[in-house]
Design a protein around this motif. Structure first.
Motif, PDB file in Angstrom:
ATOM      1  N   TYR A 179     -16.876  -1.312  -1.638  1.00 53.47           N
ATOM      2  CA  TYR A 179     -16.949  -2.145  -2.427  1.00 53.47           C
ATOM      3  C   TYR A 179     -15.984  -3.458  -2.523  1.00 53.47           C
ATOM      4  O   TYR A 179     -16.278  -4.484  -2.600  1.00 53.47           O
ATOM      5  CB  TYR A 179     -16.730  -1.436  -3.734  1.00 53.47           C
ATOM      6  N   ARG A 180     -14.717  -2.867  -1.867  1.00 55.18           N
ATOM      7  CA  ARG A 180     -13.854  -3.986  -1.725  1.00 55.18           C
ATOM      8  C   ARG A 180     -13.927  -4.730  -0.483  1.00 55.18           C
ATOM      9  O   ARG A 180     -13.779  -5.919  -0.665  1.00 55.18           O
ATOM     10  CB  ARG A 180     -12.468  -2.967  -1.570  1.00 55.18           C
ATOM     11  N   ASN A 181     -14.331  -4.257   0.566  1.00 54.58           N
ATOM     12  CA  ASN A 181     -14.937  -4.861   1.809  1.00 54.58           C
ATOM     13  C   ASN A 181     -13.581  -5.618   2.317  1.00 54.58           C
ATOM     14  O   ASN A 181     -12.578  -4.824   2.413  1.00 54.58           O
ATOM     15  CB  ASN A 181     -16.093  -5.635   1.666  1.00 54.58           C
ATOM     16  N   GLU A 182     -13.783  -7.025   2.648  1.00 50.54           N
ATOM     17  CA  GLU A 182     -12.583  -7.206   2.953  1.00 50.54           C
ATOM     18  C   GLU A 182     -11.686  -8.291   2.290  1.00 50.54           C
ATOM     19  O   GLU A 182     -10.821  -9.073   2.639  1.00 50.54           O
ATOM     20  CB  GLU A 182     -13.104  -8.604   4.119  1.00 50.54           C
ATOM     21  N   ARG A 183     -11.877  -7.911   1.041  1.00 51.57           N
ATOM     22  CA  ARG A 183     -10.885  -8.648  -0.108  1.00 51.57           C
ATOM     23  C   ARG A 183      -9.629  -8.231   0.009  1.00 51.57           C
ATOM     24  O   ARG A 183      -9.503  -7.026   0.154  1.00 51.57           O
ATOM     25  CB  ARG A 183     -11.699  -8.308  -1.422  1.00 51.57           C
ATOM     26  N   ARG A 184      -8.815  -9.105  -0.304  1.00 49.26           N
ATOM     27  CA  ARG A 184      -7.393  -8.512  -0.444  1.00 49.26           C
ATOM     28  C   ARG A 184      -7.141  -7.840  -1.627  1.00 49.26           C
ATOM     29  O   ARG A 184      -6.349  -6.817  -1.964  1.00 49.26           O
ATOM     30  CB  ARG A 184      -6.583  -9.881  -0.548  1.00 49.26           C
ATOM     31  N   SER A 185      -7.750  -8.079  -2.882  1.00 47.47           N
ATOM     32  CA  SER A 185      -7.914  -7.296  -4.040  1.00 47.47           C
ATOM     33  C   SER A 185      -9.263  -6.955  -4.371  1.00 47.47           C
ATOM     34  O   SER A 185     -10.136  -6.396  -3.745  1.00 47.47           O
ATOM     35  CB  SER A 185      -7.135  -8.025  -5.029  1.00 47.47           C
ATOM     36  N   LEU A 186      -9.613  -7.502  -5.545  1.00 44.92           N
ATOM     37  CA  LEU A 186     -11.092  -7.428  -6.058  1.00 44.92           C
ATOM     38  C   LEU A 186     -11.591  -8.850  -6.433  1.00 44.92           C
ATOM     39  O   LEU A 186     -12.202  -8.990  -7.462  1.00 44.92           O
ATOM     40  CB  LEU A 186     -11.482  -6.308  -7.256  1.00 44.92           C
TER      41      LEU A 186
END
Length: 393
Positions: free
Chosen positions: A270-277
């Motif tokens: 769900y988070r994948n490559e994101r730093r946060s959300l």
């Protein structure tokens, strides 16, 4: 009329009714507690001073679930006698639950992008019965489906996620004064071993992108409190929760908080490559040390009471359970319930907002006339008995 206008009018009407439009209304909204704010001013003080994580309310576990048909349940009792009692519960329709004061809703979703995967469950054939009218047609549509266990415990008050969300949104827009409703979701992708029955599709990054898209197809930005709304300019979501906190109630009423109740690796997908959300709809059940930590599922209230209180004091939003697997209801055992309600968890879920007459008087709900109240760990001393949301019934 937009939802923002509806909420603004509702809030203005309440403040006017209490004589508390601050300038000249006689209310001291900066008072140390609700009593000091002035006569008739407790609601205005609550909305100005309390945050989303300063409340206590109850809701339902597996809120969509209907009872397993008697014939299929008899098969389950024969083939899996230890499991059968844990499945022996059901809920009234979502709208009725909300009318009864539920402010936490849990929905299990299954990935079905092409449609039809769950349209023909195996259980009815084994039991010599047919699926309910309209079931196969609804389940043939593309999109996420709502069910507990495919093939057996598949009956739902709303068969598709779109249907469930549409019900929730319609009710919310008709009752814009409600405290934020927590909608937690499990991403269901388990299947029976050896290729038996319906084989569920696994959740991956593509599935979770589709889940966000489907929620946003029903819910407008003004209906939601998202991770971006809470994080703001802070470097991480956790920093925002610990240092600034959640929105104040006055700006959060009439909205939904979506939480993904899962663990690794689904959280990573769900988070994948994101730093946060960034850009996401859901908060996630992350460890307290994670940069994306804001929401926590802590269901074992009897053993985790101190841990729940500690997390709540720090600023995290916590969901726990008052009962599970029909155990407490069958024995009228209120110990877990009582600990859950006193723990500081903002949302306490139950299968028994009303008693099941087959088992006895056990139930979990707020006191008569109350839907939400001040959190017993965070702000009880400041509220002086003020009700955060009163029952309309």
């Amino acid at each position: 009329m937009t939802s923002y206008i509806r909420r603004g009018l509702a809030l203005a009407a309440l403040l006017l009714a209490g004589g508390c439009l601050h300038q000249g209304g006689g209310c001291d909204l900066q008072a140390a507690d609700a009593t000091a704010a002035g006569q008739g001013c407790s609601r205005a003080w609550v909305d100005a001073n309390l945050h989303v994580n300063d409340i206590l309310t109850v809701g339902t576990h597996n809120s969509y679930k209907q009872a397993i048909s008697p014939k299929i349940f008899a098969l389950v009792q024969t083939m899996a006698p230890q499991i059968a009692p844990t499945l022996d519960y059901s809920h009234i329709p979502l709208e009725a639950q909300l009318n009864d004061g539920a402010r936490a809703i849990e929905i299990d979703v299954a990935y079905d992008p092409k449609g039809g995967l769950f349209a023909h469950p195996m259980g009815p054939g084994l039991a010599g019965e047919t699926v309910p009218a309209g079931y196969s047609a609804a389940m043939s549509k593309p999109g996420f489906k709502v069910l507990h266990f495919q093939d057996v415990d598949y009956r739902s008050n709303c068969l598709t996620l779109i249907e469930c969300l549409t019900i929730l949104k319609a009710w919310s827009h008709a009752h814009p004064d409600h405290v934020p409703i927590l909608v937690s979701m499990n991403a269901k992708d388990d299947s029976l071993p050896n290729g038996q029955g319906t084989q569920a599709l696994k959740f991956d990054a593509t599935a979770f992108d589709a889940l966000d898209e489907e929620v946003r197809s029903v819910m407008a930005p003004s209906d939601l409190i998202t991770p971006d709304d809470v994080q703001g300019s802070y470097p991480t979501l956790r920093d925002a929760v610990l240092r600034h906190g959640w929105p104040v109630l006055g700006s959060a009423r009439g909205k939904f908080i979506f939480a993904l109740d899962e663990s690794e690796p689904k959280i990573s997908y769900y988070r994948n490559e994101r730093r946060s959300l960034e850009g996401r709809v859901f908060f996630v059940n992350a460890p307290q040390t994670s940069p994306v930590a804001a929401y926590l599922t802590m269901n074992e209230a009897q053993t985790d009471s101190a841990a729940i209180a500690s997390a709540v004091k720090l600023g995290f939003l916590v969901r726990t359970r008052a009962d599970a697997d029909t155990l407490e209801a069958r024995k009228n055992d209120t110990r877990r319930r009582d600990k859950a309600l006193a723990s500081g968890a903002q949302y306490v879920s139950t299968d028994y907002m009303e008693p099941d007459p087959r088992f006895g008087p056990y139930q979990t709900r707020m006191p008569k006339g109350v839907v939400a109240t001040c959190n017993p760990v965070r702000v009880a001393g400041r509220c002086a008995g003020a009700t955060v949301e009163a029952s309309a019934q």
